[in-house]
Design an enzyme around this catalytic site. Structure first.
Site, PDB file in Angstrom:
ATOM      1  CG  ASP A 416      -1.818   1.170   1.329  1.00 39.25           C
ATOM      2  OD1 ASP A 416      -2.688   1.291   0.451  1.00 39.25           O
ATOM      3  OD2 ASP A 416      -1.674   1.981   2.266  1.00 39.25           O
ATOM      4  CD  GLU A 469      -2.418   2.523  -3.454  1.00 40.85           C
ATOM      5  OE1 GLU A 469      -3.320   3.343  -3.651  1.00 40.85           O
ATOM      6  OE2 GLU A 469      -1.752   2.491  -2.409  1.00 40.85           O
TER       7      GLU A 469
END
Length: 753
Positions: A416, A469
């Site tokens: 993330d 990401e």
């Protein structure tokens, strides 16, 4: 071996002056500020050869005695504040137990201060170097048997502490009797506590350098209490995996050459109230029915606030206790593997919450976070960033990635917020950040950490993927780390990268009324300009259906029918586009409401009693068929990362809101996608086709079964020797309104399949 004259002599020798502890030493112990309690507690040979003295700290005890393995008993003398001392007139330290009197009862205990450290020199060296890739095997709480005694070995990294004690169920949360020893310059503190086993709650009590006494959860706890409680829990896995076949095969797969259709799930709310084991009965069956190859869990690591959806992690080594224990989570993963479903876990090494019980200023100083507030404070989320320049912190995170992939059989980590790690000025104003030593904005330590992460996971857990990401155009996210680009940086080494540019452009186009799409056709085609610069996954994730962004179907213009038709067309375009794909739960049946982590998906929309249930079932039927055709059609995934796998037929017919392209597999077999993003039925629309045919329509988003009007190209589609769109042959098609057709060469008999 015990060497003694007789038991009477032992008793007579108790309480000799050599056993007495200096007041200063005792004061440090009582204050929790002693770095070497094993040097003053337990059994030690007297320097003058007068025997073996024993010291035991039991503040609540009425009396303490020593019972040797020869059956001799020595009653210790209470010196002060719960410290009991005595001397055994023997030559060698015997094996012994403690007999402790509480009230009127006497209990037998083993003395934790008679054991050697449970970490070896090599472990401490690797920890100091930041290279212990199985850190969880030496730090945290581990049930062990030492010299025939079973208990728990506690170990924690707290280099700035004056002293560390263990508190928990076993000592009434009073740590005075359980000070830990410092293992030198490693910064590790250690203690073996006999008779403490799985299920015991505990924390570390730390005396900071400035004299404060704080309690912290274990950074390497394998299990935790269920929030809002914050204690760590001793855990030993007894789970027996049955997914050996899956684990053996995943290492031989190349994600570039295999289908990957991902269903993103927030486990606590997919079916609210379900446990891991209940989910193991339902989720694999649902995914199998829907045809998804993988499931991605939003972070399952322990987190204090449910509204963070797991993205503010406090227990990096523990699955959240909200749905069960670690072995229950293992059971869920095992059930998914048994069903042939890969498991992706969202992983958050970019930041952590400020909660006092967790990593923030762990030993009273900046430890896991940088000391410079310009680097420590994350401006977007009110959290703290990790200090990637500190090798022990990098070790904590890299080992954590290996831990999830090995101990829980996770098949891929979706990392993330990578962009927030890579840039020192991320979301920071001018003057709110300091450049690196090269004068640039790149976080060089974070780059090195990400490279170490991807290389280590690839080496230690073959077949496990890393997925970034990353929301900027950082070059080489999926390039090998040894491949240095013109910017002087090696690649980051990820296997896949989320294509957030594709997501933004596609939704930007589809959210417009069709009459305005004529001016924005390049939103739908631009992704192919850079499609092979990285290896991509196309996400329609939870991020797109929260914070007022509306659900996918609600983003679409027009009335209810047009909204659903736009959504169906969007999904078929996505599944046909180069790149793997991900869809967030609830969007597979056209849920109209934003993600609600308390309520979960609106499953009742599919019930017979709901007036529009057929509409929602239609969208779900489409997603099921998209996955079915996708998995059976190598042209849609085998050459995702090669220009040989894609070609535009016509991407420029903006006035009609139409675009068409061909996908090919490694043997050159084609699949053609024709997309009409206008609400107008286009009859006799000529499309150049790459082969003579005959062709057949293998999927049409306007099918009645999906909630469409039923406009289709039935039967065999013949081609004519009329050059069109740069192709030698073409066919006149009927394009459904706001619809996408997939065409494939038909069998010689013209079977529609």
């Amino acid at each position: 071996m015990l060497q003694t004259r007789d038991a009477d002599a032992l008793t007579a020798g108790s309480g000799l002056a050599g056993a007495r502890m200096a007041d200063a030493e005792l004061d440090r112990l009582l204050a929790g500020a002693h770095h070497a309690p094993h040097a003053v507690l337990g059994a030690h040979r007297a320097e003058d050869g007068s025997g073996v003295f024993v010291r035991v700290l039991r503040p609540l005890a009425g009396a303490v005695a020593v019972l040797t393995d020869r059956g001799a008993r020595v009653d210790l003398v209470h010196q002060s504040a719960g410290l009991f001392t005595g001397t055994l007139p023997v030559d060698e330290i015997p094996r012994y137990r403690l007999l402790v009197t509480y009230g009127e009862g006497e209990e037998a205990h083993d003395d934790g201060y008679r054991f050697l450290p449970t970490l070896g020199e090599l472990d401490l060296h690797l920890i100091s170097e930041g290279r212990h890739e199985e850190l969880w095997r030496v730090l945290g709480a581990r049930v062990r048997t030492l010299d025939g005694v079973t208990g728990t070995a506690f170990a924690v990294w707290a280099p700035n502490a004056q002293g560390v004690r263990v508190v928990g169920d076993f000592n009434g949360w009073d740590g005075v009797a359980h000070p830990m020893r410092s293992l030198g310059s490693s910064g590790v503190w250690e203690l073996f506590v006999p008779a403490v086993g799985a299920g015991t709650r505990y924390k570390y009590e730390i005396r900071t350098r400035d004299g404060r006494l704080i309690q912290k959860a274990d950074p390497l706890a394998r299990a935790t209490e269920c929030p809002p409680a914050t204690a760590s829990v001793v855990h030993t896995s007894t789970y027996e995996w049955t997914d050996a076949e899956w684990m053996a095969s995943r290492g031989g797969q190349d994600c570039r050459l295999t289908p990957m259709s991902v269903y993103e799930v927030h486990l606590p709310s997919w079916r609210p109230g379900r446990t891991y084991r209940q989910l193991a009965e339902e989720l694999p069956a649902y995914l199998t029915d829907m045809g998804f190859t993988h499931v991605e869990f939003m972070p399952v690591m322990e987190h204090p606030f449910g509204g963070s959806w797991g993205y503010q992690v406090s227990g990096f080594y523990a699955p959240t206790a909200r749905m069960g224990g670690p072995d229950d989570f293992r059971h869920l993963v095992n059930a998914l593997h048994t069903a042939g479903i890969g498991v992706v876990a969202d992983w958050v090494p970019a930041h952590f919450p400020r909660d006092d019980f967790a990593l923030s200023r762990f030993d009273g100083e900046h430890l896991y976070e940088p000391s410079d507030p310009r680097r420590a404070n994350h401006p977007d989320w009110g959290t703290l960033e990790f200090d990637y320049g500190r090798r022990e912190v990098r070790n904590f995170l890299v080992a954590n990635a290996v831990y999830w992939c090995s101990e829980f059989h996770i098949d891929a980590l979706r990392v993330d917020a990578v962009a927030s790690m890579l840039y020192l000025d991320y979301s920071r104003p001018e003057g709110g950040w300091a450049p690196n030593e090269r004068g640039g904005r790149e976080n060089l330590a974070a780059v090195a950490f990400l490279q170490e992460l991807t290389d280590t996971v690839r080496r230690r857990v073959p077949g496990a993927l890393t997925i970034a990401e990353e929301s900027t155009a950082w070059p080489g996210v999926t390039r090998p780390t040894f491949d240095v680009g013109p910017d002087g940086f090696g690649g980051l080494g990820f296997d896949l990268k989320w294509n957030l540019g594709w997501m933004h452009d596609t939704l930007g186009y589809l959210e417009r009324d069709p009459v305005h799409r004529v001016h924005h056709q390049d939103d739908m085609t631009f992704a192919m300009v850079y499609a092979y610069s990285e290896r991509y996954l196309l996400p329609l994730s939870h991020d797109e259906v929260v914070h007022g962004k509306r659900a996918m179907v609600a983003k679409m213009p027009g009335d209810w029918w047009q909204q659903r038709a736009n959504l169906r067309a969007c999904l078929a375009f996505m599944w046909a586009h180069p790149g793997k794909q991900l869809l967030f739960m609830g969007q597979e049946f056209g849920q109209g409401a934003e993600f609600d982590h308390d309520a979960g998906p609106q499953w009742w929309l599919l019930d017979e009693g709901w007036p529009a249930h057929d509409d929602h079932r239609g969208v779900r039927s489409l997603v099921r068929d998209l996955n079915r055709v996708y998995a059976a059609t190598p042209a849609l995934w085998e050459l995702d990362t090669s220009p040989d796998g894609f070609a535009w037929i016509d991407g420029s017919h903006a006035e009609a809101n139409v675009l068409s392209f061909v996908r090919r597999d490694a043997e050159g077999r084609p699949l053609v996608a024709v997309c009409n993003f206008s609400p107008v039925v286009r009859t006799g629309y000529r499309v150049g086709l790459p082969e003579a045919g005959p062709w057949r329509e293998v999927l049409n988003t306007d099918a009645v079964a999906y909630g469409g009007t039923g406009v289709r190209n039935g039967g065999v589609i013949g081609t004519e020797p009329l050059p069109w769109h740069g192709q030698a042959r073409s066919a006149a098609l009927t394009l459904p309104p706001l619809g996408v057709c997939w065409l494939s060469p038909a069998s010689p008999e013209g079977d529609e399949g």
